[in-house]
Design a protein around this motif. Sequence first.
Motif, PDB file in Angstrom:
ATOM      1  N   ASP A 125      37.440  35.369  37.459  1.00 47.23           N
ATOM      2  CA  ASP A 125      37.976  36.266  36.437  1.00 47.23           C
ATOM      3  C   ASP A 125      36.972  36.510  35.310  1.00 47.23           C
ATOM      4  N   ASP A 136      37.667  38.895  40.870  1.00 49.40           N
ATOM      5  CA  ASP A 136      37.614  39.702  39.647  1.00 49.40           C
ATOM      6  C   ASP A 136      36.261  39.544  38.950  1.00 49.40           C
ATOM      7  N   HIS A 192      43.004  34.702  39.318  1.00 54.36           N
ATOM      8  CA  HIS A 192      43.972  35.737  38.984  1.00 54.36           C
ATOM      9  C   HIS A 192      44.683  35.535  37.643  1.00 54.36           C
ATOM     10  N   SER A 193      45.262  34.388  37.395  1.00 51.01           N
ATOM     11  CA  SER A 193      46.083  34.209  36.188  1.00 51.01           C
ATOM     12  C   SER A 193      45.268  33.922  34.938  1.00 51.01           C
ATOM     13  N   GLY A 248      38.834  40.088  43.983  1.00 51.73           N
ATOM     14  CA  GLY A 248      40.109  40.060  43.285  1.00 51.73           C
ATOM     15  C   GLY A 248      40.698  41.452  43.181  1.00 51.73           C
ATOM     16  N   ASN A 249      41.880  41.535  42.635  1.00 55.61           N
ATOM     17  CA  ASN A 249      42.594  42.809  42.563  1.00 55.61           C
ATOM     18  C   ASN A 249      41.917  43.828  41.644  1.00 55.61           C
ATOM     19  N   ASP A 264      46.346  37.028  43.739  1.00 58.40           N
ATOM     20  CA  ASP A 264      47.201  38.117  43.268  1.00 58.40           C
ATOM     21  C   ASP A 264      48.257  38.436  44.318  1.00 58.40           C
ATOM     22  N   HIS A 291      41.949  34.815  45.792  1.00 55.62           N
ATOM     23  CA  HIS A 291      42.117  35.196  44.390  1.00 55.62           C
ATOM     24  C   HIS A 291      43.508  34.807  43.887  1.00 55.62           C
ATOM     25  N   LYS A 343      52.709  39.822  44.837  1.00 53.95           N
ATOM     26  CA  LYS A 343      54.041  39.988  44.249  1.00 53.95           C
ATOM     27  C   LYS A 343      54.894  38.769  44.548  1.00 53.95           C
ATOM     28  N   THR A 394      51.355  32.344  40.838  1.00 54.36           N
ATOM     29  CA  THR A 394      50.014  32.438  41.413  1.00 54.36           C
ATOM     30  C   THR A 394      49.669  31.176  42.213  1.00 54.36           C
TER      31      THR A 394
END
Length: 166
Positions: free
Chosen positions: A8, A37, A114-115, A58-59, A88, A86, A90, A94
Amino acid sequence: MRIVILGDTHMPRMAKSLPPRLIKELGTADRIIHTGDWQSLAVYDELQRFAPVDGVYGNADPPEIREQFGREKCFSFDGITVSLVHGDGKGKTTPIRALDTFREEQPDIILFGHSHIPYHENHDGIVLFNPGSPTDKRRQQESSFGILETADTGFTLRHIFYNSKI
């Protein structure tokens, strides 16, 4: 083996260069793993100056990073199995999404990002580890990254926390 774990980074949006505290540890790394990311291949190029680098996308990563890195990876260091995603997606948290990705493989360690929230917990014998972010701490008090040290006798895994990214 000494492995620096980061993710990240969101560079250059969140930082124009790697923080000095991170650079200090990169100078002693045998390997570097990025949990996604990156946002720019320039981050990869910069990290390559210190040690071999691998990671996942990552997203928030553009197509050129998605083409170079996979969504999931698995490694073995000194007999320690390490899986990487990563994190990410739904639903669920995480860490649970990361755990679900590799639950059947039963690695020793799952690294995820991610977070931006540092995380280090054991889930039924699998160590889940999020290094946080060295450049985009969001609501965390400190920036962070991780160090994984492996040997034939096992491993140690810890966070490095610091207050400034300059």
